[in-house]
Structure formats: C-alpha cells, structure tokens
Design an enzyme around this catalytic site. Structure first.
Site, PDB file in Angstrom:
ATOM      1  CG  HIS A   1     114.342  86.181  55.930  1.00 16.25           C
ATOM      2  ND1 HIS A   1     113.618  86.300  54.767  1.00 16.25           N
ATOM      3  CD2 HIS A   1     113.468  86.380  56.941  1.00 16.25           C
ATOM      4  CE1 HIS A   1     112.352  86.578  55.068  1.00 16.25           C
ATOM      5  NE2 HIS A   1     112.239  86.633  56.386  1.00 16.25           N
TER       6      HIS A   1
ATOM      7  CG  ASN B   1     145.232 100.342  83.132  1.00 17.20           C
ATOM      8  OD1 ASN B   1     145.139  99.733  82.067  1.00 17.20           O
ATOM      9  ND2 ASN B   1     144.179 100.728  83.828  1.00 17.20           N
ATOM     10  N   GLY B   2     146.992 101.323  80.376  1.00 22.70           N
ATOM     11  CA  GLY B   2     146.632 102.257  79.308  1.00 22.70           C
ATOM     12  C   GLY B   2     147.437 101.952  78.062  1.00 22.70           C
TER      13      GLY B   2
ATOM     14  CE  LYS C   1     132.790  93.380  85.842  1.00 18.36           C
ATOM     15  NZ  LYS C   1     131.654  92.611  85.301  1.00 18.36           N
TER      16      LYS C   1
ATOM     17  CD  GLU D   1     123.758  90.279  78.762  1.00 19.53           C
ATOM     18  OE1 GLU D   1     124.288  90.829  77.787  1.00 19.53           O
ATOM     19  OE2 GLU D   1     124.395  89.967  79.783  1.00 19.53           O
TER      20      GLU D   1
ATOM     21  CE  LYS E   1     126.925  87.770  80.523  1.00 20.63           C
ATOM     22  NZ  LYS E   1     126.837  89.184  80.691  1.00 20.63           N
TER      23      LYS E   1
ATOM     24  NE  ARG F   1     141.490  97.669  86.651  1.00 22.31           N
ATOM     25  CZ  ARG F   1     140.690  98.709  86.493  1.00 22.31           C
ATOM     26  NH1 ARG F   1     139.620  98.830  87.240  1.00 22.31           N
ATOM     27  NH2 ARG F   1     140.941  99.628  85.607  1.00 22.31           N
TER      28      ARG F   1
ATOM     29  CB  CYS G   1     146.673  96.458  83.696  1.00 24.02           C
ATOM     30  SG  CYS G   1     147.126  96.244  81.969  1.00 24.02           S
TER      31      CYS G   1
ATOM     32  CD  GLU H   1     130.690  87.551  78.864  1.00 24.32           C
ATOM     33  OE1 GLU H   1     131.671  88.287  78.869  1.00 24.32           O
ATOM     34  OE2 GLU H   1     129.547  87.966  79.146  1.00 24.32           O
TER      35      GLU H   1
ATOM     36  CD1 TRP I   1     142.834  91.214  79.026  1.00 21.05           C
ATOM     37  CD2 TRP I   1     143.334  92.911  77.655  1.00 21.05           C
ATOM     38  NE1 TRP I   1     142.142  91.031  77.858  1.00 21.05           N
ATOM     39  CE2 TRP I   1     142.425  92.056  76.994  1.00 21.05           C
ATOM     40  CE3 TRP I   1     143.788  94.031  76.979  1.00 21.05           C
ATOM     41  CZ2 TRP I   1     141.968  92.288  75.701  1.00 21.05           C
ATOM     42  CZ3 TRP I   1     143.327  94.266  75.687  1.00 21.05           C
ATOM     43  CH2 TRP I   1     142.422  93.402  75.061  1.00 21.05           C
TER      44      TRP I   1
HETATM   45  C1  F6R Z   1     129.807  90.985  79.244  1.00 19.35           C
HETATM   46  C2  F6R Z   1     130.403  92.205  79.738  1.00 19.35           C
HETATM   47  C3  F6R Z   1     130.822  93.229  78.768  1.00 19.35           C
HETATM   48  C4  F6R Z   1     130.580  94.634  79.333  1.00 19.35           C
HETATM   49  C5  F6R Z   1     131.151  95.702  78.392  1.00 19.35           C
HETATM   50  C6  F6R Z   1     130.856  97.095  78.892  1.00 19.35           C
HETATM   51  O1  F6R Z   1     129.443  90.143  80.281  1.00 19.35           O
HETATM   52  O2  F6R Z   1     130.592  92.372  80.917  1.00 19.35           O
HETATM   53  O3  F6R Z   1     130.187  93.072  77.533  1.00 19.35           O
HETATM   54  O4  F6R Z   1     129.211  94.815  79.500  1.00 19.35           O
HETATM   55  O5  F6R Z   1     132.535  95.526  78.296  1.00 19.35           O
HETATM   56  O6  F6R Z   1     131.397  97.297  80.151  1.00 19.35           O
HETATM   57  P1  F6R Z   1     130.900  98.480  81.075  1.00 19.35           P
HETATM   58  O7  F6R Z   1     129.501  98.176  81.462  1.00 19.35           O
HETATM   59  O8  F6R Z   1     131.836  98.474  82.240  1.00 19.35           O
HETATM   60  O9  F6R Z   1     130.979  99.720  80.249  1.00 19.35           O
END
Ligand code: F6R
Length: 607
Positions: free
Chosen positions: A503, A99-100, A602, A480, A484, A27, A2, A487, A75
């Site tokens: 396979h 938060n937590g 995030k 990757e 992207k 967040r 959060c 998401e 969140w």
């Molecule tokens: C995808 C994304 C997540 C982060 C993952 C790790 O776009 O941003 O998959 O890469 O949550 O986050 P960090 O790098 O902050 O440990």
C-alpha cells in the site's frame, strides 16, 4: 533530563562530584560543570560544553581544595550548547544547578529586572537571579527560596549554594526528582540513585515543595512553612556495584547480557505455587476482575511493551485495550472512565508525558497500575498500584532489560487477570506461567550465539536506510527493534506491518536495500513469507530471524538466524534480544558511543 549532584562531607569534593557526574551522564551529556565552596569564602566554578571527561580535563589543572560542592550534566532545553549555558549558574551570592523547565522565566526576568545581568540564555539563571534578589533583601536563604518557588511555573529540581553560607547545600523540587542520603562520609543528594548507590543503600526521595539542607554531618528537611519534617528513608535493593560496566565496553552490552537474571528477578518472587500472585504488593484481584477496558500510557520502548501487552490482552482476555503514546494522550479525547484500568509503563518512572497522562486519567476516574523500574519515582507515587520490574539500574540510554522485564511482568499480569476473570483455569494459567519461567533459558541461548548476530550486523554498516517487516506480534517486536537500531546506529530504519508494504512503502525497496524480517507466529507464517518474497524479488537483501521450528526450507532462500522455540506468544523475548544485539553491534562496529546516542537522554522530564 539533566544529572544533578550535591555533596558536603569528609572527602575531596572534586572526586565525589566528577565520579557522580560520570554515573549521571546518561541523563544528559551536552555540557557539565561543578561549583565548590569552602571556609573563608573559598569558591570555584568550572564548566564547559562537552562531556564529563572534558570537565575532568579542565579540573586536572585546578587545585580544588574543598569538601562541598554541586555538579550538573546538561541536556539543553533553553539556549544552545556552549560554555556559558552550562550549569552551575551564578547571580550575586547565589550559585545553582537546575533540572526542569521554568515556563515563565522571561516574565520573571523582566519583573525582577535581571535581564541585563544574565550571562546565559537559560531559564535556570533567572531563578538564581530571583533567589539572589530575595536573599539580598533578607539574608535568609530559606525564605528566599520559598518566595522564589512560589513565583515560578514549571518543573524544577534546584540545588543551591550561598556565598555567605559555605559548606551547606539547599535543595527544592517540583516534579523533577531529587534523592538524598546521609552517611558517616557526608551528606549527598542526586537526581537519581545511580549516584548514591556506591555510597549507601539508604536514601529518601525529597518530597515536592520541601526544602532540603545538607550539612557535613546532618541532613534536614522542612516544609514551606519552615516546620521540620522527618525524611522517609527507604532501602534500595540494587547491588553496590550495579552501576558499574562490569567489564563490558558499554552498559548496553552489559544490560543485554543481564536479561536472563533481570527477568528471573522480576517474575520469580511473584510466582506462588506455580501461579502469578501480586497479593504481597497489595494489588487486589478486584482490579483485574472489575475493569472493563485497559488503556496503556507510555512512551518509546515502554509504549512498545504496551503494544505486546495489547496483543496478549486481545488474544488471551478478549478485552478492549488501547495503547496510547503518552504525549498524545490528553489531546486525543481518550475514552476512559471509572471502569478503565490505566497501566502506565515506565523504566525511569519520571517521564513527564507518562506522568501527566496518568494524572489526567486519574482525574477521569480511572484506576491505575504502574509498571516501573525505579523505586519511589514520581509515576510510582502517583499511581493507585505499582509493580516494580527488578531490572536493576539501566544506564545505557537505549532501553533493553527494562523492556524485557516489563514484558515479563505484563505477561504475569495477563495470566493473573485470566485467572481472576475466570477465562483460564488454574491448570492453564500454571502452564502459561511455567512457559514464562523458561524465557530466561531461551534468552541465554540467543546470547550464547551472539557472535553470529555480530557477523550479520557487519553487513549493514554502510546502509543509509533499512526496513523491518513482520505481521502481528512480529510487527510489534520490530517496532522496538527498529527504534533500537535508529537510536544507536543512526541508520534510518522503519518497521512496517508487512501486509501494508503493497500500500505504499514497497516503493522504497530497491536493489540491495537491507530488510530485516521476523517470523515467529505460526498462524502468520505463510503470509509473512510471501511478503518477504515480494521484497526479495525487488532486490532487497533479507536478514531473517525465524523461530527454529518454522525455519525448515527457508535457509535455502534467505539468510536465516534461528530463534529458540517457545510458545508463539512468548517469542517476543528471544526475538527482541536478537534485535537488541543486532543494533548494539551495528553501533559499536561503527565506532559510536553506544550508551550515549546523540541528542538523547535517559530520563525525559520535559514535554
Ligand atoms: C528507547 C528508550 C526510550 C524510553 C522512553 C520512555 O531505547 O529508552 O524510548 O523507553 O523515553 O522512558 P521511560 O521508560 O523511562 O518512561
């Protein structure tokens, strides 16, 4: 996960809190709320399910006459998304945001006999009830907080106000981050620097299990025994307006566009006389020479950066390297010891799975190096050595510039390791370093032709499923790219090693299934093209991102987008940026809130 803010000072708190919550919304964005306090017992609490913009609307009609308050953007973990589960929470004379995760909240609610008075389903409100319980007994805020945190198990950043103590804010944390500052304008704390950087570039990280008090003209820090502790102020090197959108409609676009500079800022200060050099940051060559194996722990995009590192380490250093999904690491009986170099990769430096994996590896005797974007974050502090990616704040939930800056730093590390281990000569390492220095230009080339990628993206807007295929490094790039796309666009996308298609997965290819292929590795060219033909002949609609010098003849057969030429091992940079743009345009053309995809946040601070 959060966002948290607290402010007491000269300014109208409504503006300060709402502006900060807008910056912190990445967040978590299920619900938002603020609580304010003032002289003569003035108090107000406004909260709702929804975005900060919904909270702003609620606040418009309220005459909020205060210069002290706390705010939260959520969140959801405990309890669904609804007004009453939004923070702040109140019990008796205590109002708080959290938060937590409090693991033993149910037992505590029983023990303190507060189950019946709870309005929400959150673990956080139980903590408010406990602090209130101790506060009613003693009237002492500090001891009430200390007694409470000694009983709770879990992670927390708590920001607390007491009705009887207007205009003062208390805070304490374990694992979940809190940063704080004091300026002529007042005292402020937040869950991360994005909210502070508009005010000042001086801040400190609140140490775990220390009580912070914010007063209008002062800030104080105490240990749990009540001894005053000097805050360890640091200077952030982010520009004052670096958390703005800079004229772009979304942070994701801005951050994609920033990559040439972000990579230069990450690598150039570490190149001395044409060679990578980490001596100023205290990372010794011994670390690189003596390690017998490498183990990467990371999540999501950061883990994908680890997969690219794996390819480089194998091909350039001929060394054993494992890349572990941090959330699985501890439970998979990892083979690590004091000859293992554990590399933790994380943008935020707060991802709990990565942090726990790192702690576990350290206990087994491994040496650790963290690759982090956010200075002073938990993983950075836990690691033996840390190297920062100088990407600046990454606000869009989907990671872009953090990933490519991680890659650029990892490549420099591999080059330094090759030198330290005597695998490559000075001249060879200089040549590789020079090749890396040309990456920003090649990304600029991709960015300058982004409109063509926009057109390609327009062809998959209606797709429900999409596949991405490639081999070797191309497969890592696509893992990757596929993350992207899923998401931000909500299109179901899978990346497959194209040799694996036969396979099983090829059964999913039907008429008109969109398939994105990447071909950048000369040694794999023929095999990759055969695999692409196999899916094309089963009706797939192919979009091919191909290295320019490999593209001859392919445009007759496929819809081709040419990637600028670089050394094969560095093609990950232009190819990844092209795939980021592809995902971005699909999402924005579908009308989604690109920066805040559903269900995500995030910073992932829950396991
Ligand atoms: C995808 C994304 C997540 C982060 C993952 C790790 O776009 O941003 O998959 O890469 O949550 O986050 P960090 O790098 O902050 O440990």
């Amino acid at each position: 996960m959060c966002g948290i803010i607290g402010y007491t000072g000269k300014h109208s708190v409504k503006e300060v809190l709402l502006n900060a919550l807008t910056l912190l919304e990445y967040r978590g964005y299920d619900s938002a709320g603020i609580a304010v306090s003032g002289g003569n017992g003035y108090r107000k609490l406004i909260k709702c399910a929804g975005r900060v913009s919904d909270l702003e609307k609620l606040c418009e009609s309220e005459n909020i006459d205060s210069t002290c308050g706390i705010g939260h953007t959520r969140w959801a973990t405990h309890g669904g998304v609804c007004d009453r589960n939004a923070h702040p929470h109140r019990q008796g004379k205590v109002t708080l945001v959290h938060n937590g995760i409090i693991e033993n909240y149910k037992e505590l609610a029983e023990e303190f006999n507060i189950s019946d008075s709870l309005i929400s389903e959150t673990d956080s409100e139980v903590v408010a009830g406990m602090i209130n319980h101790f506060y009613s007994e003693s009237g002492d805020p500090m001891s009430s907080i200390v007694k409470t945190v000694k009983k709770i198990r879990g992670t927390f950043a708590l920001v607390i106000m007491f009705d009887d103590i207007p205009e003062v804010i208390y805070s304490i944390r374990n694992v979940s981050p809190i940063v704080a500052t004091i300026t002529d304008e007042g005292a402020m704390l937040a869950s991360d620097l994005t909210a502070l950087c508009a005010f000042t570039n001086r801040y400190f990280v609140v140490p775990e299990y220390h009580i912070l008090t914010l007063h209008k003209k002062d800030i104080k820090l105490y240990d749990l025994a009540g001894n005053e502790v000097e805050p360890d102020f640091q200077t952030m090197d982010w520009e004052k307006n670096s958390a703005d959108k800079g004229g772009y409609p979304f942070y994701m676009e801005k951050e994609i566009m920033e990559q040439p500079d972000a990579i230069s800022n990450t690598i150039m200060p570490r190149i001395k006389d044409g060679l990578p050099d980490f001596s100023e940051e205290g990372v010794p060559d011994d670390l690189f020479e003596e390690s017998k194996r490498i183990c990467v722990v990371a999540c999501g995009t950061a883990m994908h950066a680890g997969l690219v590192l794996q390819a480089w380490v194998k091909s350039k250093l001929h060394m054993h390297i494992d890349v572990e999904t941090a959330s699985e690491f501890m439970y998979s009986d990892p083979v690590i010891n004091n000859h293992t170099l554990v590399i933790a990769i994380s943008q935020s430096g707060e991802t709990i799975d990565t942090l726990e994996a790192l702690k576990y590896a350290k206990k087994q005797g491994a040496k650790s190096l963290a690759i982090i974007n956010v200075k002073g974050s938990s993983i950075a502090r836990e690691s033996d050595y840390v190297l920062y990616t100088n990407a600046g704040p990454e606000i869009a939930v989907a990671s872009t510039k953090a990933y490519t800056t991680q890659l650029s730093l990892l490549y420099l590390i591999v080059c330094r390791m090759a030198l330290a281990r005597g695998i490559l000569t000075k001249d060879e390492v200089m040549a590789d370093t020079a090749a890396l220095m040309s990456v920003p230009e090649s990304i600029k080339d991709v960015l300058s032709r982004r409109n063509d990628i926009h057109v390609i993206a327009g062809n998959v807007l209606e797709a429900k499923d999409l596949f991405m295929i490639g081999r070797g490094l191309d497969h890592s790039i696509l893992l990757e790219g596929s993350l992207k796309l899923k998401e931000v666009s909500y299109i179901h996308s899978e990346a497959y090693a194209s040799g694996e298609l036969k396979h099983g997965p090829i059964a999913l290819i039907t008429d008109d299934t969109p398939v994105v292929a990447v071909v950048t590795q000369k040694k794999l060219y023929e095999k990759e093209v055969s695999n692409i033909r196999e899916v094309k002949s089963r009706g797939a609609r192919i979009v091919l991102f191909v290295k320019d010098e490999l593209s001859e003849n392919l445009e007759k057969e496929f819809h081709v987008w040419r990637l600028p030429n670089l050394k094969d091992e560095l093609m990950v940079f232009p190819a990844s940026v092209a795939l980021q743009l592809f995902a971005y345009y699909v999402s924005s053309d579908k009308g989604f809130d690109v920066d805040k995809p559903r269900n995500l946040a995030k910073v992932v601070t829950v396991e």
